[in-house]
Write a protein that holds these residues in place. Structure first.
Motif, PDB file in Angstrom:
ATOM      1  N   PHE A   1       5.443  -5.259  13.168  1.00  7.90           N
ATOM      2  CA  PHE A   1       6.495  -4.675  12.324  1.00  7.90           C
ATOM      3  C   PHE A   1       7.023  -3.410  12.993  1.00  7.90           C
ATOM      4  O   PHE A   1       6.270  -2.476  13.280  1.00  7.90           O
ATOM      5  CB  PHE A   1       5.959  -4.347  10.938  1.00  7.90           C
ATOM      6  CG  PHE A   1       7.005  -3.806   9.992  1.00  7.90           C
ATOM      7  CD1 PHE A   1       7.847  -4.670   9.304  1.00  7.90           C
ATOM      8  CD2 PHE A   1       7.158  -2.443   9.793  1.00  7.90           C
ATOM      9  CE1 PHE A   1       8.814  -4.192   8.443  1.00  7.90           C
ATOM     10  CE2 PHE A   1       8.120  -1.956   8.929  1.00  7.90           C
ATOM     11  CZ  PHE A   1       8.960  -2.844   8.251  1.00  7.90           C
ATOM     12  N   VAL A   2       8.327  -3.409  13.231  1.00  2.88           N
ATOM     13  CA  VAL A   2       8.964  -2.257  13.882  1.00  2.88           C
ATOM     14  C   VAL A   2       9.943  -1.627  12.891  1.00  2.88           C
ATOM     15  O   VAL A   2      10.954  -2.230  12.542  1.00  2.88           O
ATOM     16  CB  VAL A   2       9.726  -2.695  15.151  1.00  2.88           C
ATOM     17  CG1 VAL A   2      10.351  -1.476  15.832  1.00  2.88           C
ATOM     18  CG2 VAL A   2       8.804  -3.435  16.111  1.00  2.88           C
ATOM     19  N   PRO A   3       9.631  -0.420  12.388  1.00  7.85           N
ATOM     20  CA  PRO A   3      10.518   0.232  11.417  1.00  7.85           C
ATOM     21  C   PRO A   3      11.934   0.380  11.966  1.00  7.85           C
ATOM     22  O   PRO A   3      12.123   0.685  13.153  1.00  7.85           O
ATOM     23  CB  PRO A   3       9.874   1.603  11.189  1.00  7.85           C
ATOM     24  CG  PRO A   3       8.442   1.406  11.558  1.00  7.85           C
ATOM     25  CD  PRO A   3       8.448   0.409  12.682  1.00  7.85           C
ATOM     26  N   PHE A   4      12.915   0.161  11.080  1.00  4.61           N
ATOM     27  CA  PHE A   4      14.321   0.220  11.492  1.00  4.61           C
ATOM     28  C   PHE A   4      14.975   1.524  11.062  1.00  4.61           C
ATOM     29  O   PHE A   4      15.665   2.163  11.843  1.00  4.61           O
ATOM     30  CB  PHE A   4      15.083  -0.973  10.898  1.00  4.61           C
ATOM     31  CG  PHE A   4      16.560  -0.930  11.140  1.00  4.61           C
ATOM     32  CD1 PHE A   4      17.078  -1.141  12.408  1.00  4.61           C
ATOM     33  CD2 PHE A   4      17.446  -0.668  10.098  1.00  4.61           C
ATOM     34  CE1 PHE A   4      18.447  -1.096  12.645  1.00  4.61           C
ATOM     35  CE2 PHE A   4      18.814  -0.617  10.313  1.00  4.61           C
ATOM     36  CZ  PHE A   4      19.312  -0.828  11.590  1.00  4.61           C
ATOM     37  N   ASN A   5      14.768   1.925   9.807  1.00  5.83           N
ATOM     38  CA  ASN A   5      15.476   3.097   9.280  1.00  5.83           C
ATOM     39  C   ASN A   5      14.537   4.228   8.873  1.00  5.83           C
ATOM     40  O   ASN A   5      14.898   5.103   8.111  1.00  5.83           O
ATOM     41  CB  ASN A   5      16.354   2.697   8.088  1.00  5.83           C
ATOM     42  CG  ASN A   5      15.543   2.201   6.900  1.00  5.83           C
ATOM     43  OD1 ASN A   5      14.515   1.552   7.072  1.00  5.83           O
ATOM     44  ND2 ASN A   5      15.995   2.504   5.690  1.00  5.83           N
ATOM     45  N   TYR A   6      13.302   4.196   9.377  1.00  3.49           N
ATOM     46  CA  TYR A   6      12.350   5.251   9.023  1.00  3.49           C
ATOM     47  C   TYR A   6      11.204   5.257  10.037  1.00  3.49           C
ATOM     48  O   TYR A   6      11.117   4.391  10.908  1.00  3.49           O
ATOM     49  CB  TYR A   6      11.807   5.018   7.613  1.00  3.49           C
ATOM     50  CG  TYR A   6      10.820   3.866   7.510  1.00  3.49           C
ATOM     51  CD1 TYR A   6       9.448   4.108   7.362  1.00  3.49           C
ATOM     52  CD2 TYR A   6      11.249   2.539   7.566  1.00  3.49           C
ATOM     53  CE1 TYR A   6       8.549   3.064   7.285  1.00  3.49           C
ATOM     54  CE2 TYR A   6      10.357   1.490   7.491  1.00  3.49           C
ATOM     55  CZ  TYR A   6       9.004   1.754   7.355  1.00  3.49           C
ATOM     56  OH  TYR A   6       8.103   0.725   7.283  1.00  3.49           O
ATOM     57  N   GLU A   7      10.366   6.247   9.900  1.00  5.48           N
ATOM     58  CA  GLU A   7       9.144   6.304  10.702  1.00  5.48           C
ATOM     59  C   GLU A   7       7.959   6.124   9.771  1.00  5.48           C
ATOM     60  O   GLU A   7       7.999   6.547   8.616  1.00  5.48           O
ATOM     61  CB  GLU A   7       9.049   7.653  11.431  1.00  5.48           C
ATOM     62  CG  GLU A   7      10.161   7.863  12.459  1.00  5.48           C
ATOM     63  CD  GLU A   7      10.097   9.235  13.110  1.00  5.48           C
ATOM     64  OE1 GLU A   7       9.117   9.978  12.845  1.00  5.48           O
ATOM     65  OE2 GLU A   7      11.026   9.559  13.872  1.00  5.48           O
ATOM     66  N   ILE A   8       6.921   5.461  10.245  1.00 10.67           N
ATOM     67  CA  ILE A   8       5.734   5.228   9.424  1.00 10.67           C
ATOM     68  C   ILE A   8       5.248   6.554   8.840  1.00 10.67           C
ATOM     69  O   ILE A   8       5.082   7.548   9.555  1.00 10.67           O
ATOM     70  CB  ILE A   8       4.599   4.574  10.253  1.00 10.67           C
ATOM     71  CG1 ILE A   8       5.040   3.195  10.774  1.00 10.67           C
ATOM     72  CG2 ILE A   8       3.325   4.464   9.437  1.00 10.67           C
ATOM     73  CD1 ILE A   8       5.237   2.153   9.711  1.00 10.67           C
ATOM     74  N   GLY A   9       5.027   6.560   7.528  1.00 12.09           N
ATOM     75  CA  GLY A   9       4.567   7.766   6.849  1.00 12.09           C
ATOM     76  C   GLY A   9       5.690   8.606   6.264  1.00 12.09           C
ATOM     77  O   GLY A   9       5.441   9.502   5.455  1.00 12.09           O
TER      78      GLY A   9
END
Length: 223
Positions: free
Chosen positions: A147-155
């Motif tokens: 899963f690669v975030p598109f519009n945010y960063e993890i957390g």
């Protein structure tokens, strides 16, 4: 001269929800919600329904709309909406300046939305306008099972996301010259932000229809 017209494209064929354009939502056929909505506005000179279906034609006429018979070659599943709009303009003898597209699958609209949108369209001297709604979800892509975030960063918190918007389909306004060039929205189309529960209703399945019924009932019970 019909300076400003509404066109409601309503095909007869619907595979996921058969007969949806005539299905009763509240006490009106789905199609009639958009016809009635258009008729409430004095700046609209005429309301046209484009259809290939005899039953839809009959209902449209009974609610006071004019009907343009859509040819079979423009009624397929893959045919773009603009082709139906262009066919209406090419069929009419009157000169048209502005076309308002109301999709029957978006039957619920805030009462003042069209008036506000048309005012914005005229005041800004835009050649096209459409409605959008902000999305607050965290999107991503799945690449090689990751899963690669598109519009945010993890957390990252949802409230800190960069705003993303989606085209909600509530209404479109366009100069007829654009449509005659096979375009509904130009690159400079004005995106009018609408944050309202109705913006989440776009009927394609029975679940969508059930949600529209729920919202309609909720609004009526609050009046």
């Amino acid at each position: 001269m019909n300076k400003t017209i509404v066109i409601i494209p309503a095909r007869g064929g619907s595979k996921r929800l058969p007969g949806k354009n005539l299905k009763l939502l509240g006490d009106l056929p789905l199609l009639a919600h958009s016809i009635r909505y258009a008729q409430q506005h004095t700046f609209i000179d005429a309301v046209y329904v484009s259809t290939d279906d005899a039953a839809i034609k009959e209902v449209a006429l009974s609610y006071g709309a004019q009907v343009i018979d859509r040819p079979e070659q423009l009624s397929g599943d893959l045919e773009p909406t603009v082709s139906a709009l262009k066919h209406v303009l090419e069929t009419l003898t009157d000169e048209v300046e502005n076309v308002i597209l109301l999709q029957p699958t978006n039957p619920l609209r805030p009462e003042t939305l069209l008036e506000e949108a048309f005012r914005k369209y005229n005041q800004g001297n835009y050649d096209s306008l459409f409605t959008v709604t902000r999305n607050h979800q965290k999107f991503g892509k799945i690449i090689s099972d990751k899963f690669v975030p598109f519009n945010y960063e993890i957390g990252q918190r949802s409230q800190d996301l960069d705003p993303l918007y989606f085209e909600n389909g509530l209404l479109y306004i366009s100069k007829s010259r654009l449509i005659l060039s096979d375009i509904i929205l130009s690159e400079n189309a004005y995106p009018m932000v609408v944050n309202h529960p109705y913006a989440l209703v776009d009927i394609d399945t029975q679940e969508d229809f059930d949600y529209a019924e729920y919202l309609l009932g909720k609004v009526r019970s609050e009046k």
